[in-house]
Enzyme design. Structure first.
Site: not given
Ligand code: PBG
Length: 343
Positions: A212, A265
């Site tokens: 992330k 992500k």
């Protein structure tokens, strides 16, 4: 060799074969041929829809920076989940906007909290859709960071572990099939796995937001979830978007800690990581097409600068082509509808 502009070039495939003209367009000639040779297909079952739930009843509060998305009260959220299940969408991931916030983000682990309420209602209806909880504190802390703060104002890693474990257990108790730790706290997957097992939730799976990045593309989400940090930013716990090898280390750690699914992500800016994760690990790989990716497409489509359905389908197809088997996308319901109408 003389240049012949009237026919495609010929190439020797090997030393013995005769030279053949290469006509790549043969298989692009008709829609049926193109469908036959298509390498990547989307299916509603691989899509996950994010939902923002807020207190109240019959409340639908549109999110300005995410056209088509809204904060929903629990009754409307359950209606929406029912619609998604009917469309064949694979899962929903819930984000909560609590009644009140405090320094520890207590609301996140409240068994009577907003997402817990919605998980129980979905469970009661026994809908054929996977329920996922975003396991984080940023929507519940008054300072907006993803864990409790140390006296120097930094996020206290080891204090966050206990809090995140409590949040995951509460979400599992309410009926979440999967918990998805997104705080980028070191050791969070191991802490959550141990706590779930100790509390009797051995069957609750973990989808780790392993790679992330500290991304500018989360901007609209922070408005939607009211979770912008009150001071500073998340760069001391989320990853530098410049780093790919570090992302693979994060993934390997999460696998070792017991993750069942790895998530990358944001998605389109992370296609290389999705491909690398697919090649290196045998777990299901998920990707999150985040709020900013959605907002860009929606804004350009609103102005007539892009064909919204085509551009959205192309972006999600690229994410799947890169190697994601699961895509979290705000366009899940739209995509499922277009896929149904296409047949
Ligand atoms: C919670 C969380 C965020 C997103 C998913 N989980 C916000 C953040 O990390 O700042 C972003 C999702 C999106 O932008 O759509 N930590």
């Amino acid at each position: 060799m003389s240049l012949n502009l009237d026919a495609p070039p010929t190439f020797a495939i090997d030393d013995t074969a005769p030279s053949l003209p290469v006509r790549m367009r043969r298989l692009r000639r008709t829609p049926a041929l193109r469908a036959l040779v298509r390498e990547t297909r989307l299916h509603p079952a691989m899509l996950v829809a994010p939902l923002f739930v807020r207190p109240g009843s019959s409340v639908r509060e549109p999110i300005a920076s995410m056209p088509g998305q809204a904060r929903l009260s629990p009754d409307l959220a359950v209606q929406e989940v029912t619609r998604l299940a009917e469309l064949g969408v694979g899962g929903v991931i819930l984000f909560g906007l609590p009644e009140s916030k405090d320094a520890l983000g207590s609301g996140a682990s409240d068994d009577d909290g907003i997402v817990q309420d919605v998980f129980r209602r979905i469970r009661a209806l026994d809908l054929p859709i996977v329920t996922i909880a975003d396991t984080c504190l940023c929507e519940y802390t008054d300072h907006g960071h993803c864990g409790p703060l140390a006296p120097d104002g930094s996020v206290d890693n080891d204090a966050a572990l206990g809090r995140l474990a409590d949040v995951a257990v509460s979400q599992a108790r309410a009926g979440a099939d999967i918990v998805a730790p997104s705080a980028m706290i070191d050791g969070q997957v191991a802490a959550i796995r141990a706590a779930l097992d100790a509390a009797g939730f051995k069957k609750t799976a973990i989808m780790a937001y392993a790679a992330k990045h500290a991304s500018a593309f989360y901007g609209p989400f922070r408005e939607a979830a009211d979770s912008a940090p009150a001071f500073g930013d998340r760069q001391s716990y989320q990853m530098d978007p410049a780093n790919g090898r570090e992302a693979l280390r994060e993934m390997a750690l999460d696998v070792a800690e017991g993750a069942d699914i790895l998530l990358v992500k944001p998605a389109l800016p992370g296609l290389d990581l999705i491909a690398a994760a697919r090649a290196r690990f045998d777990l299901p790989i998920a990707a999150y097409q985040v709020s900013g990716e959605y907002a860009m497409l929606a804004a350009a489509a609103e102005r007539g600068w892009l064909d919204g359905p085509r551009a959205t389908t192309e972006a999600v197809t690229a994410i799947v082509r890169a190697g994601a088997g699961i895509v979290i996308t705000y366009a899940a319901a739209d995509l499922a509808t277009w896929l149904r109408d296409e047949r």
